[in-house]
Scaffold this motif. Structure first.
Motif, short mmCIF file in Angstrom:
data_model
loop_
_atom_site.label_atom_id
_atom_site.label_comp_id
_atom_site.label_asym_id
_atom_site.label_seq_id
_atom_site.Cartn_x
_atom_site.Cartn_y
_atom_site.Cartn_z
N ALA A 113 1.91 9.00 -4.08
CA ALA A 113 1.00 8.57 -4.81
C ALA A 113 0.72 7.01 -4.83
O ALA A 113 1.85 6.49 -5.69
N MET A 114 -0.17 6.22 -4.50
CA MET A 114 -0.19 4.92 -4.55
C MET A 114 -0.81 4.48 -5.92
O MET A 114 -1.57 5.38 -6.47
N ALA A 115 -0.33 3.62 -6.45
CA ALA A 115 -0.99 3.19 -7.93
C ALA A 115 -2.28 2.77 -7.91
O ALA A 115 -2.89 2.28 -6.65
N SER A 116 -2.79 3.19 -8.77
CA SER A 116 -4.32 2.92 -8.96
C SER A 116 -4.70 1.29 -8.85
O SER A 116 -3.83 0.75 -9.28
N LEU B 142 0.80 -1.13 0.09
CA LEU B 142 0.03 0.02 0.01
C LEU B 142 0.98 1.27 -0.14
O LEU B 142 0.49 2.48 -0.60
N GLU B 143 2.00 1.27 0.53
CA GLU B 143 2.90 2.15 0.69
C GLU B 143 3.91 2.54 -0.51
O GLU B 143 4.40 3.60 -0.50
N GLN B 144 4.09 1.29 -1.36
CA GLN B 144 4.68 1.72 -2.32
C GLN B 144 4.54 2.65 -3.27
O GLN B 144 3.17 3.05 -3.79
N SER B 145 5.47 3.35 -4.03
CA SER B 145 5.28 4.41 -4.72
C SER B 145 4.52 4.11 -6.11
O SER B 145 4.84 2.96 -6.51
N ALA B 146 3.80 4.84 -6.68
CA ALA B 146 3.20 4.48 -7.82
C ALA B 146 3.95 4.57 -9.05
O ALA B 146 4.00 4.03 -10.16
N VAL B 147 5.22 5.19 -8.91
CA VAL B 147 6.43 5.52 -9.79
C VAL B 147 6.95 4.30 -10.43
O VAL B 147 6.91 4.13 -11.59
N SER B 148 7.43 3.55 -9.21
CA SER B 148 8.02 2.02 -9.65
C SER B 148 7.13 1.33 -10.29
O SER B 148 7.32 0.63 -11.39
N PHE B 149 5.88 1.13 -9.94
CA PHE B 149 5.00 0.14 -10.61
C PHE B 149 4.48 0.53 -12.00
O PHE B 149 4.71 -0.24 -12.85
N GLU B 150 4.26 1.90 -12.10
CA GLU B 150 3.66 2.46 -13.41
C GLU B 150 4.94 2.33 -14.43
O GLU B 150 4.88 1.98 -15.53
N ALA B 151 6.10 2.59 -14.12
CA ALA B 151 7.06 2.60 -14.89
C ALA B 151 7.42 1.08 -15.39
O ALA B 151 7.55 0.97 -16.74
N SER B 152 7.14 -0.02 -14.41
CA SER B 152 7.31 -1.25 -15.10
C SER B 152 6.49 -1.50 -16.00
O SER B 152 6.72 -2.33 -16.70
#
Length: 485
Positions: free
Chosen positions: A217-220, A106-116
């Motif tokens: 921001a958390m990933a959607s 829940l705390e992981q940044s949306a940046v890393s997930f969206e970049a992947s």
């Protein structure tokens, strides 16, 4: 330990990812439902599943009626085995991994997930290649807590006939009457516990690298549809169903329709358990408040180290604490008896060992950390400026605590009191080793009845333990929900 560690990861991590990052039917209900197995002691779920799955249980009986098979005509999983003990422990301990992993996802940044995702990773591959490596310290911390509970377990392994350190210590002390041998085994077990504490503390040091890299921001959430949505719901429902819903339903059925325990006996057991747990919780709360308050006004390294040392008891199995408490108390009692005989004082019997005094010391050592954590959390939310203002008005530290701090952290104090109360209610090995003669609690009576194969009669005390244990779990879920919103 290896089986439980692998099992809790397999059951807890995917469920945490689905609950934190995906949207599917029933997610909100399953999100808190997967926490409920925390209320189910491992020894209780072991008795329940044994009653359901052994040869005379309803599952095999129905199988024989439907097929006409007899004994030896078919293969059926033997629950009283190493794999059975692993399964029982995994079902009640996976929430530790689930909680830690879900909080990190829940705390992981949306940046890393969206970049992947932009680099062509599917959601599953992003989970394997990005989310899990970033959450690894939290997962290790959750597994370490589960393994500490595995080392501390006595009821499950004793009932299944599996020799472990806990059963060895108990057998050496009571079966052979060898206190020194039991202490040596306890010392060896302490090495394992110390190793797990080190691993857990070391993993928490690195928790900072896996969250909030850049944007907060958390990933959607990933919207799952069709078969994938129902598979995700099933993956989260299975731990909840087998870890809580099925065994709790069976205990309720046995208690209401089959058990013959007299109400007078049940009320005596409940009273013994509740007043003992209440006393221990009150003592732990008072000591935790004194320690936390001392640390607030004196932040020196000595006070900090003493407070951390006092909180290590929660990591120690009940068998270790029982031996550690009993040995010096027996020495004191023997010294007092020798003194009494020498001077003709007429003293007889034990004063400290074999009494509720020994039990209360063991409970306080074991669960002080639980109360301390809640009290420190409550104190940490109070601004130090209030302390300075009260001092400027001539108030003593005790007056500040009574008039300002206690009302402000009432919920934290009540939470500490409740959680220690429930933990004491569930504690089995320390109670078995230190209880006075002919003194039973709900946990001890359930263990005795199950050991005599009276599984149905063990249902009422087991169900009471589970029902009371639900309260802090529901409070925990409420606190998590508030934090998320």
């Amino acid at each position: 330990m290896a089986g439980v560690g692998i099992g809790t990861v397999i059951m807890g991590v995917p469920a945490a990812w689905l609950a934190a990052m995906c949207d599917f039917p029933g997610r909100r209900w399953l999100d808190w439902g997967m926490l409920l197995p925390l209320a189910m002691p491992a020894y209780v779920i072991a008795y329940t599943y044994t009653g359901m799955l052994d040869f005379a249980g309803p599952v095999q009986t129905l199988l024989r009626e439907l097929t006409g098979w007899g004994y030896g005509d078919y293969w059926f999983w033997e629950i009283r085995s190493h794999s059975g003990a692993i399964a029982m422990l995994v079902l009640v301990l996976y929430p530790y991994v689930y909680l830690m992993a879900r909080a990190t996802f829940l705390e992981q940044s949306a940046v890393s997930f969206e970049a992947s995702r932009n680099l062509g990773y599917s959601p599953f591959r992003a989970f394997i290649k990005v989310a899990i490596p970033m959450a690894r310290p939290a997962i290790i911390a959750g597994v370490s807590l589960a393994l500490m509970e595995t080392l501390a377990d006595y009821g499950t392994v004793q009932y299944f006939g599996i020799p472990t350190f806990s059963t060895g210590i108990f057998r050496t002390f009571y079966g052979f009457g060898d206190a020194n041998g039991a202490a040596q085994l306890a010392s060896l077990l302490l090495v394992f516990v110390a190793t797990l504490i080190f691993v857990e503390r070391y993993s928490r040091r690195k928790l900072s690298y896996n969250v909030r890299a850049g944007s907060r921001a958390m990933a959607s959430r990933i919207q799952l549809n069709g078969g994938r949505a129902w598979l995700a719901a099933l993956a989260c429902f299975i731990p909840f169903f087998f870890g809580f819903l099925l065994p709790a339903g069976q205990l309720l059925s046995w208690s209401v329709f089959d058990a013959q325990m007299p109400w007078s006996d049940f009320l005596i057991l409940s009273w013994n358990s509740f007043y003992l747990a209440g006393l221990a919780a009150l003592i732990a709360l008072v000591l935790a408040t004194l320690l936390a308050y001392t640390q607030r006004f004196n932040s020196g390294s000595l006070v900090k180290q003493a407070t951390e040392f006092a909180a290590l008891g929660y990591a120690l199995p009940g068998t270790i604490i029982a031996i550690g408490v009993l040995a010096p108390l027996v020495f004191v009692d023997q010294s007092l008896l020798a003194f009494s005989e020498r001077f003709g004082l007429g003293m007889s019997g034990l004063i400290f060992s074999g009494t509720l005094f020994a039990l209360l010391i063991a409970y306080t050592v074991r669960f002080l950390a639980v109360a301390l954590g809640s009290v420190q959390s409550g104190l940490g939310q109070i601004s130090p400026s209030l302390d300075e203002a009260a001092k400027g008005m001539g108030r003593s530290p005790f007056q500040v605590l009574r008039q300002i701090h206690a009302p402000l952290m009432k919920s934290s104090l009540l939470t500490a009191l409740l959680v220690v109360f429930v933990d004491v209610l569930k504690e089995l090995p320390a109670t078995l080793m230190l209880r006075p003669f002919d003194f039973n609690t709900l946990a001890v009576r359930a263990f005795e009845l199950a050991s005599d194969e009276q599984l149905i009669e063990a249902a009422p005390p087991s169900l009471m333990i589970v029902a009371v244990g639900l309260v802090p779990v529901l409070l925990l879920n409420r606190a998590i929900s508030r934090h998320k919103h």
